[in-house]
Design a protein around this motif. Structure first.
Motif, PDB file in Angstrom:
ATOM      1  N   UNK A 116      15.082 -11.693  -1.460  1.00  0.00           N
ATOM      2  CA  UNK A 116      14.992 -10.823  -2.633  1.00  0.00           C
ATOM      3  C   UNK A 116      16.414 -10.539  -3.088  1.00  0.00           C
ATOM      4  N   UNK A 117      16.554 -10.210  -4.349  1.00  0.00           N
ATOM      5  CA  UNK A 117      17.906 -10.029  -4.904  1.00  0.00           C
ATOM      6  C   UNK A 117      17.993  -8.728  -5.677  1.00  0.00           C
ATOM      7  N   UNK A 118      18.978  -7.936  -5.344  1.00  0.00           N
ATOM      8  CA  UNK A 118      19.278  -6.696  -6.051  1.00  0.00           C
ATOM      9  C   UNK A 118      20.330  -7.020  -7.107  1.00  0.00           C
ATOM     10  N   UNK A 119      19.914  -7.119  -8.375  1.00  0.00           N
ATOM     11  CA  UNK A 119      20.837  -7.512  -9.441  1.00  0.00           C
ATOM     12  C   UNK A 119      21.943  -6.478  -9.665  1.00  0.00           C
ATOM     13  N   UNK A 120      21.596  -5.214  -9.516  1.00  0.00           N
ATOM     14  CA  UNK A 120      22.567  -4.162  -9.771  1.00  0.00           C
ATOM     15  C   UNK A 120      23.715  -4.211  -8.779  1.00  0.00           C
ATOM     16  N   UNK A 121      23.403  -4.440  -7.502  1.00  0.00           N
ATOM     17  CA  UNK A 121      24.426  -4.454  -6.457  1.00  0.00           C
ATOM     18  C   UNK A 121      24.887  -5.866  -6.103  1.00  0.00           C
ATOM     19  N   UNK A 122      24.176  -6.867  -6.640  1.00  0.00           N
ATOM     20  CA  UNK A 122      24.466  -8.279  -6.353  1.00  0.00           C
ATOM     21  C   UNK A 122      24.389  -8.554  -4.850  1.00  0.00           C
ATOM     22  N   UNK A 123      23.214  -8.266  -4.286  1.00  0.00           N
ATOM     23  CA  UNK A 123      22.993  -8.426  -2.849  1.00  0.00           C
ATOM     24  C   UNK A 123      21.712  -9.226  -2.617  1.00  0.00           C
ATOM     25  N   UNK A 124      21.800 -10.226  -1.747  1.00  0.00           N
ATOM     26  CA  UNK A 124      20.619 -10.947  -1.275  1.00  0.00           C
ATOM     27  C   UNK A 124      20.086 -10.251  -0.029  1.00  0.00           C
ATOM     28  N   UNK A 125      18.763 -10.162   0.085  1.00  0.00           N
ATOM     29  CA  UNK A 125      18.162  -9.545   1.270  1.00  0.00           C
ATOM     30  C   UNK A 125      17.190 -10.513   1.933  1.00  0.00           C
ATOM     31  N   UNK A 126      17.270 -10.556   3.260  1.00  0.00           N
ATOM     32  CA  UNK A 126      16.306 -11.318   4.066  1.00  0.00           C
ATOM     33  C   UNK A 126      15.660 -10.354   5.053  1.00  0.00           C
ATOM     34  N   UNK A 127      14.342 -10.356   5.108  1.00  0.00           N
ATOM     35  CA  UNK A 127      13.630  -9.580   6.125  1.00  0.00           C
ATOM     36  C   UNK A 127      13.335 -10.511   7.291  1.00  0.00           C
ATOM     37  N   UNK A 128      13.920 -10.216   8.450  1.00  0.00           N
ATOM     38  CA  UNK A 128      13.826 -11.109   9.607  1.00  0.00           C
ATOM     39  C   UNK A 128      13.201 -10.392  10.793  1.00  0.00           C
ATOM     40  N   UNK A 129      12.352 -11.106  11.498  1.00  0.00           N
ATOM     41  CA  UNK A 129      11.776 -10.585  12.737  1.00  0.00           C
ATOM     42  C   UNK A 129      12.466 -11.274  13.905  1.00  0.00           C
ATOM     43  N   UNK A 130      13.112 -10.478  14.740  1.00  0.00           N
ATOM     44  CA  UNK A 130      13.886 -11.015  15.864  1.00  0.00           C
ATOM     45  C   UNK A 130      13.165 -10.702  17.170  1.00  0.00           C
TER      46      UNK A 130
END
Length: 725
Positions: free
Chosen positions: A195-209
């Motif tokens: 997912x991408x936060x356009x305002x902050x220019x951040x990519x997010x990955x939800x990971x299960x470890x």
């Protein structure tokens, strides 16, 4: 006085050396990363991923639950191909309320710059006993700054940085429309969705470890100049990318023989230099060309490419062949004052960024150099002597003749037999020798010299060019040119030793100004005079002694000027610093005139310096401060590293001590009074190219018995080995 808008003279506002960066480079693309593998933005940072003189990425930061990782280790692999970083987590409190203790998670980042792309694999492993769902984020942005902006140039206006665009759930585009109407785009493509936060220019990955169950994340970043394809494929598996990379690395390294010595550190220095130089060899339509250096000079420079080719000619003659072909293809055929170009002149540099395209800087294709043209002819002659490849010389003969015509018609501005420079381009280089800072040529009192300026070493280059050209002309059956150039070289040598020698200094002066007033400055330029053979024998010995005196020799190498001169500053770029390529050329000149012990001293100084430098990678230059016990040389804050002619220096130094000559016309390999320092007992060279053959040499230094032996294997038919002790 304002500084030139030149490749050497912008005020370096972007100091990166103190950030302890890691560098990856491949042809037109390079990355400057923090030791954690991140790229941090900032007005005074040069970190980023650059492609064709543009910074496509200025922010690339990996975080976990919005917190930075803890750095464990950071290493560049021996082949220069991968930056490997180990990280761990700080103490985390997740949204679920679960606490992840510090150093529970291990993260390994593996990064590659290859074929105009950046690839990264992130491996996460949970060494705890509880499964955690975490949010991994990548802060990413591109400012598309021109390399000259990064170096401090101010622009009245910039193009348009467009809003990021997400395609699907695994691709991000960041682009910029330049004032040159060219679209430059950064395309990140991920193996898994984000997912991408356009305002902050951040990519997010939800990971299960899960405990002891590694999770892998691959992404690639493409750097595109012009139209972007509608679909860019998902990144390949990282092991596939590595496998694709290795054949090219091995092919490039195969241009060089393997060199192994009794001294492990010396062997590592040579191998590191070979690897670094291989990483700077960029593929062109004319073969591989050694780009000058990262970050500021990651492009083709005439002078740098020629000197690098001369440094490695004895071990890698193919580099010289490709350099000659490239420069011949880019030789000027017209007069163009805005590019300091004239017919026959050899290229100084070429650039591919927005500011060059708009002529905000004059370096799109710039010819403001006084020495590249005679150096081109020197290299051609040296290449022919080394290989006997008359076919290549025939193919560039018109370029050689045009270069020497330029020397006589345009280089000698006042007809006195010496070659001078005075720039024409509005924003071009004021000084056009290798020391091209605006303040590098001056009189004894420190006042800046008035152009046109005739540098001492340039007269040597012209002398050597005409000697080499006369030999090539003879082999081509051009007897009139043979006699003409030989006569002119002989006259130049006599005139030079009369006009440039200073009895009081016991050294050659730095230069003559436009009124033939001498710049009575003791400089390393005088040491380079020896390399060309223009010095009288008696004067050469005095110059060698002068170069190793305390005011010139810092303990690490020869300073660019004496510590007694008015403008001496050991922290400056050209007025007191130490340049490895300069030291190597001086050492080669010393050995040429029989000053073998002085040459050993210069090699030892640089070898000692390499012990204190990361990866044993000699930088473009370091400060000229006096050597202090148990301390390394003082870094110059914005020196390029790797730099082609700096990493090439060790090969020229070794050639100077061995005095090895490969002579196809005689079918002979000779060593003339070879010498090695006492810390090197033997050197083995495997796979040395001799025409179509590959030979092995075993060189042994019996210091206690004052003996020196050379044995060879795989000797070519009818060839002989000659050792003159």
């Amino acid at each position: 006085m304002a500084q030139d808008a030149s490749s050497a003279n912008y005020l370096h506002e972007s100091a990166y050396a103190d950030d302890r960066v890691q560098i990856l480079n491949d042809c037109n693309t390079f990355g400057i990363f923090s030791r954690s593998g991140d790229i941090f933005p900032g007005a005074r940072k040069a970190q980023g991923i650059f492609h064709e003189d543009t910074r496509y990425i200025n922010h690339l930061e990996l975080r976990l639950e919005n917190l930075p990782f803890i750095l464990l280790s950071s290493n560049i692999k021996e082949e220069n191909e991968i930056l490997s970083v180990d990280l761990t987590n700080p103490k985390l409190k997740l949204k679920s309320g679960t606490v992840v203790p510090e150093e529970t998670l291990h993260v390994r980042r593996s990064q590659i710059v290859m074929a105009e792309k950046f690839h990264e694999r992130i491996e996460l492993e949970n060494y705890g006993d509880i499964t955690h769902t975490v949010k991994l984020s990548i802060l990413i942005n591109g400012d598309f700054s021109d390399i000259f902006e990064v170096r401090g140039a101010k622009r009245a206006k910039r193009g348009t940085l467009n809003k990021p665009e997400v395609r699907g759930q695994n691709q991000l585009l960041i682009n910029y429309t330049g004032l040159d109407n060219v679209m430059r785009t950064t395309v990140l493509t991920s193996e898994i969705d984000f997912t991408f936060d356009k305002k902050e220019s951040i990519l997010y990955y939800d990971l299960t470890l899960e405990p002891q169950n590694p999770v892998y994340l691959n992404f690639s970043i493409h750097f595109i100049k012009g139209e972007v394809e509608k679909e860019i494929k998902k990144p390949k598996a990282f092991h596939v990318i590595k496998e694709e990379l290795m054949p090219d690395i091995e092919s490039t390294k195969s241009l060089f023989p393997d060199i192994f010595s009794s001294n492990e550190r010396f062997t590592h220095w040579i191998n590191r230099s070979k690897t670094d130089l291989a990483s700077l060899l960029a593929e062109t339509p004319h073969g591989k060309y050694p780009y000058a250096g990262v970050p500021w000079y990651n492009t083709a420079f005439g002078r740098d490419g020629i000197i690098t080719a001369l440094q490695v000619l004895w071990v890698a003659p193919q580099v010289a062949k490709d350099v000659l072909k490239f420069l011949a293809a880019h030789q000027s055929t017209i007069e163009d004052a805005e590019a300091d170009a004239e017919p026959g002149k050899i290229l100084h540099e070429t650039r591919g960024g927005e500011m060059s395209a708009l002529n905000e800087v004059p370096f799109k294709k710039y010819y403001g150099t006084i020495d590249a043209t005679p150096l081109f002819v020197m290299l051609a002659g040296a290449y022919y002597s080394r290989t006997g490849d008359l076919q290549t010389i025939r193919s560039i003969w018109s370029n050689i003749e045009a270069a020497l015509e330029w020397v006589d018609k345009y280089g000698d501005l006042d007809g006195d037999g010496f070659v001078e420079y005075k720039h024409k381009a509005k924003n071009g280089l004021t000084n056009q020798g290798w020391k091209d800072s605006y303040d590098s040529i001056f009189y004894k009192d420190g006042e800046l010299a008035e152009p046109p300026i005739a540098l001492c070493e340039v007269q040597g280059y012209v002398f050597a060019a005409k000697i080499q050209a006369s030999k090539m002309a003879l082999h081509l059956g051009k007897s009139e040119l043979f006699l003409k150039w030989k006569k002119e070289a002989r006259q130049l040598k006599m005139d030079f030793n009369r006009a440039f020698w200073d009895k009081e200094m016991n050294c050659y002066i730095l230069a003559l100004d436009g009124n033939k007033k001498p710049c009575r400055v003791k400089s390393s330029n005088a040491g380079q005079v020896l390399y060309t053979g223009i010095a009288d024998d008696s004067k050469a010995k005095l110059v060698a002694k002068s170069m190793t005196a305390e005011d010139m020799y810092s303990g690490w190498g020869v300073r660019t000027i004496s510590s007694k001169e008015a403008r001496y500053n050991p922290l400056s770029y050209h007025n007191g610093s130490v340049w490895p390529h300069d030291v190597a050329m001086i050492a080669a000149g010393m050995a040429r005139y029989g000053c073998r012990l002085e040459a050993v001293k210069l090699l030892t100084g640089l070898f000692d310096a390499s012990h204190f430098i990361q990866l044993q990678r000699l930088p473009e230059l370091f400060c000229g401060l006096e050597r202090r016990e148990r301390e390394g040389p003082t870094s110059y804050p914005v020196a390029c590293s790797p730099q082609a002619w700096a990493v090439g220096a060790v090969f020229m130094l070794l050639e100077a001590l061995l005095q090895i000559k490969i002579r196809p016309e005689k079918k002979e390999i000779s060593f003339f009074k070879p010498i090695l320092p006492d810390y090197i007992k033997f050197i083995n060279i495997s796979g040395l190219a001799v025409q179509k053959f590959k030979i092995d040499l075993e060189i042994t230094n019996y210091e206690e018995e004052e003996m020196f032996s050379v044995n060879w294997k795989n000797q070519p038919p009818d060839w002989k080995l000659v050792v003159i002790k």
